[in-house]
Design an enzyme around this catalytic site. Structure first.
Site, PDB file in Angstrom:
ATOM      1  N   GLU A   1      79.606  88.811  -9.695  1.00  0.00           N
ATOM      2  CA  GLU A   1      78.491  88.238 -10.440  1.00  0.00           C
ATOM      3  C   GLU A   1      77.122  88.785 -10.022  1.00  0.00           C
ATOM      4  O   GLU A   1      76.209  88.854 -10.844  1.00  0.00           O
ATOM      5  CB  GLU A   1      78.500  86.710 -10.271  1.00  0.00           C
ATOM      6  CG  GLU A   1      79.735  86.027 -10.835  1.00  0.00           C
ATOM      7  CD  GLU A   1      79.854  86.166 -12.335  1.00  0.00           C
ATOM      8  OE1 GLU A   1      78.803  86.264 -13.014  1.00  0.00           O
ATOM      9  OE2 GLU A   1      80.996  86.190 -12.846  1.00  0.00           O
TER      10      GLU A   1
ATOM     11  N   SER B   1     112.406  30.279 -23.545  1.00  0.00           N
ATOM     12  CA  SER B   1     113.000  29.573 -22.405  1.00  0.00           C
ATOM     13  C   SER B   1     112.512  30.079 -21.059  1.00  0.00           C
ATOM     14  O   SER B   1     112.769  29.441 -20.028  1.00  0.00           O
ATOM     15  CB  SER B   1     114.530  29.697 -22.466  1.00  0.00           C
ATOM     16  OG  SER B   1     115.028  29.054 -23.611  1.00  0.00           O
TER      17      SER B   1
END
Length: 801
Positions: A104, A486
């Site tokens: 870079e 139940s």
């Protein structure tokens, strides 16, 4: 003479004119320079007026990733705007920083933020390539300025600001600080910001362990991350890596031999996986965090969230739930092929499964190619497999509408169900030398949830909120409120135990009609199967889930008392203040009711369920730590009695299938009217688990899809795996519980308490609630003979004293 004079005059004017032209040129140049400098200064002054403050660079606080961990510190999820792991420069490998600099900005440590030599070199390189931009001139400092302070807009104004900022950054910050910030800020693709996150995303490695080859690969990504992705274009990614290595050699960072070795080095990329291993649980955690800390802190703060989730149990929960709802969905019937395609124009890529991984358990789309005598030939991606008629027998029952109880037809000949071109869902049964054997599958539309909690600590160990998080993020383990049927009954029976009744207490199970004065009508509850059982013990009534006996018991102990008891053990949902409460008509969440069962299994102590153990900030400072605080909400005796009664549900009641686990287990099934919801909740002293299944639109699951048939198999499949991690622990009997021999048909004391007689059964009582009256038995005529018998061991005549 006059002519000579005029000639001399002209000759004298010539030098004056030449002098004035030179002056004009000089003055023009000077003026131009002044104007140019003034313009440049003006432009710089203009664009410098609205530049952002460089405090951001001095106090760099990037957006960080919040990571969620399981109880064994395995990452299970992340929250972020930008996925980033902040890494100090000393911890970044030298090879990686050199690779980035070589690629870079080779003169990074030599220029003041703007590299004029680099700009000239880049311009010449681009000219030599026909004017195409093949090399950029932006320095690392310029790139960082753009990333931190500016947009990616392509304009002269942005570029001027970038240059000014780069210079100012070099003045106020050192090169090392700029480089460290840059390496943590830039984007590497795959959602990774910064070198630390990139190392994890591409290689699943700590950044400090990167090789030269891996460093060179990462350094080549920032220019165009998507273009150089190894998952999309490996060859281009490899060439880019080789270019980086060449640049490193050119600037003297590595030798030719090191470059060659790195080129040959194998790159083992980490394939992207699902972001969340436990998506419903992770989303549940996210909602808790956002409510307490706010979105900014959660998505940018880099928090470390340590949770209660057990990853092995979670995997078992997901496998059990997915398999269970698939089986349930098949019992309802087949909904037909997904679509039909024209085989003349069909391409394997048209299938929605992508490139299949053909191994047992794989499920995806396939297209029927032809029908043979014994099987369908099906194409799955680039492969073909055999779908035997026996492996799709369940599809004989075919649905024609939404109600599985009535909207179905039965086609006994599966050979007529499909035709060439039909796209179906198939699963890989096994791979053989003859080819791939397939099964017919179907994505379930039935939903449900599963949650597992440690009743002693309150830690949530596993959570499944639905079949597919991508299809629906609605968490049915936490958010859905469904009728438990139940499964609510243990709260009524436990209330009875707290009032001094016992498992041996008798209750009538027979038809009954209640007048509902407010609505001016009657209510007639019924048993499952419409059978009646007369006088039964509370133990038997719960084990066999007798509705009529339960409603009578609720009437006896009082609806208000049951509601108060329910609140004490952890029920927060609204409860109907009428006798329908006995049949589980209230709507509760799965986590809510499962935690209530945890109270029973934990000797009456309640610990609030929780998911988050600790929260730490990005510096490791603890922000939150959860310490379980058990509170005794019911007596140990009441808790043990109801637990023991629920053990009978497993041993001889509606949950008998769970006996195969070979553990002390207590639990209860639940089924609502028209089979809309099916539940099972139960567990051991160290793990309580709840499961429910049902359609989101509350349609029927189908005839006979009870809790025992639909929910219990899922519960068992999960617990079979989860309990492997836990020791076998019996339910502890409190000191306040005693054993008494009673007559099973009356609940009264059995006259023969010495244990030698064959009549009666041993029952549990809280001390002080034992029966005091003995059962009165009728003597059989043959018993008179026994009255004259001399007990064994007694003398037959007088004995001398």
């Amino acid at each position: 003479m006059p002519n000579d004079s005029r000639l001399m005059g002209r000759n004298q004017e010539q030098p004056r004119r030449r002098l004035r032209r030179w002056q004009v040129i000089v003055l023009g140049l000077v003026a131009a320079m002044i104007v140019g400098v003034t313009t440049v200064v003006g432009v710089i002054w203009h664009f410098a007026q609205d530049l952002p403050s460089l405090d951001l660079l001095q106090n760099y606080q990037p957006s960080l990733v919040t990571t969620v961990y399981s109880d064994d510190r395995q990452p299970i999820g992340q929250f972020f705007i930008e996925r980033r792991i902040l890494t100090p420069l000393p911890e970044i490998p030298k090879t990686l920083t050199q690779a980035v600099i070589a690629t870079e900005d080779a003169r990074f440590f030599e220029h003041p933020g703007l590299d004029l030599i680099g700009m000239l070199r880049a311009a010449w390189t681009n000219i030599r390539h026909g004017g195409k931009k093949v090399e950029g001139a932006s320095t690392i400092t310029q790139q960082l300025a753009r990333s931190l302070f500016l947009s990616s807009e392509r304009s002269y104004g942005r570029k001027i600001r970038e240059v000014i900022l780069a210079y100012k950054m070099e003045v106020v910050s050192g090169k090392e600080q700029i480089l460290e910030t840059y390496l943590n800020q830039i984007y590497f693709g795959q959602g990774a910001y910064g070198v630390g996150s990139a190392a994890r995303s591409y290689f699943d490695k700590d950044i400090r362990t990167l090789t030269l080859a891996e460093s060179a690969f990462l350094a080549g990504l920032p220019q165009k991350p998507s273009k150089f992705s190894p998952f999309a274009a490996y060859d281009m990614a490899k060439k880019r890596q080789e270019h980086v290595l060449a640049r490193m050699e050119e600037v003297g960072f590595i030798t030719s031999a090191e470059r060659d070795a790195a080129v040959r080095d194998t790159l083992n990329f980490h394939q992207p996986v699902s972001e969340h291993l436990a998506p419903y649980f992770v989303e549940y955690v996210r909602q808790l965090l956002v409510a307490k800390y706010g979105e900014s802190m959660v998505y940018k703060g880099g928090l470390q969230i340590h949770t209660t989730l057990n990853l092995e149990m979670q995997r078992a929960a997901e496998a059990a739930f997915l398999s269970g709802v698939r089986e349930l969905d098949k019992r309802e019937g087949w909904r037909g092929p997904r679509r039909t395609v024209d085989l003349d124009t069909f391409r394997p890529s048209d299938l929605g499964s992508g490139e299949p991984l053909l191994k047992p358990g794989y499920v995806g789309e396939g297209v029927v190619l032809k029908i043979t005598k014994d099987y369908y030939l099906v194409q799955v991606g680039p492969f073909t497999g055999k779908l035997a008629f026996d492996d799709m027998a369940w599809a004989k029952r075919m649905l024609k509408g939404p109600d599985p109880t009535v909207d179905f037809v039965v086609n006994p000949n599966v050979k007529q169900l499909l035709k060439p071109g039909d796209v179906i869902e198939v699963g890989v049964k096994r791979l053989t030398k003859e080819g791939v054997l397939l099964t017919l599958e179907q994505t379930p539309i039935v939903e449900g949830g599963l949650i597992a909690i440690d009743p002693k600590s309150g830690t949530i160990r596993a959570m499944v909120g639905g079949y597919d998080f991508a299809r629906s993020e609605y968490n049915r383990a936490v958010q859905a409120h469904r009728q438990p049927g139940s499964a609510f009954k243990p709260l009524i029976y436990a209330t009875a135990m707290s009032q001094g009744l016992s498992p041996a207490t008798q209750i009538l199970d027979a038809p009954v009609v209640y007048e509902q004065e407010e609505e001016a009508k009657t209510w007639k509850p019924e048993n499952y199967g419409r059978k009646f059982h007369g006088m039964v013990s509370l133990r038997e009534a719960l084990a066999q889930s007798h509705n009529l006996a339960t409603v009578r018991l609720l009437d006896k102990v009082g609806v208000k008392n049951v509601i108060e008891f329910s609140r004490a053990v952890g029920v927060t949902s609204s409860l109907p203040a009428d006798l329908s409460l006995g049949l589980g008509t209230s709507s509760l969440s799965l986590m809510e009711l499962t935690s209530v069962y945890g109270v029973f299994l934990n000797q009456g102590s309640r610990v609030e369920p929780f998911a988050i153990k600790t929260v730490k900030d990005n510096t490791g400072q603890t922000l939150e730590s959860t310490e379980p605080e058990p509170h005794e909400v019911i007596s140990k005796e009441t808790a043990y009695l109801i637990t023991n009664m629920m053990e009978d549900v497993i041993q001889k009641g509606t949950g008998q299938a769970a006996k195969t686990l070979g553990r002390p287990i207590a639990g209860k099934t639940g089924t609502t009217n028209d089979y809309i919801n099916a539940w099972f909740i139960g567990g051991t002293p160290n793990l309580v688990t709840g499961v429910y299944v049902g359609f989101d639109d509350r349609r029927s699951l189908g005839e006979s899809e009870t809790g025992a048939r639909s929910a219990l198999p899922i519960w068992m499949a999960f617990m079979r795996e989860a309990l492997k991690q836990l020791p076998v622990v019996p339910f502890e009997i409190p000191d306040g519980v005693t054993f008494v021999k009673v007559d099973a048909s009356t609940g009264l004391l059995e006259a023969d308490q010495d244990g030698e007689g064959q009549q009666g059964t041993v029952e549990l009582f809280a001390k002080g609630s034992e029966p005091t009256q003995a059962v009165q038995r009728r003597l059989d005529p043959t018993d008179f003979y026994k009255l004259d018998q001399i007990p064994e061991g007694q003398p037959t005549g007088d004995v001398e004293q």
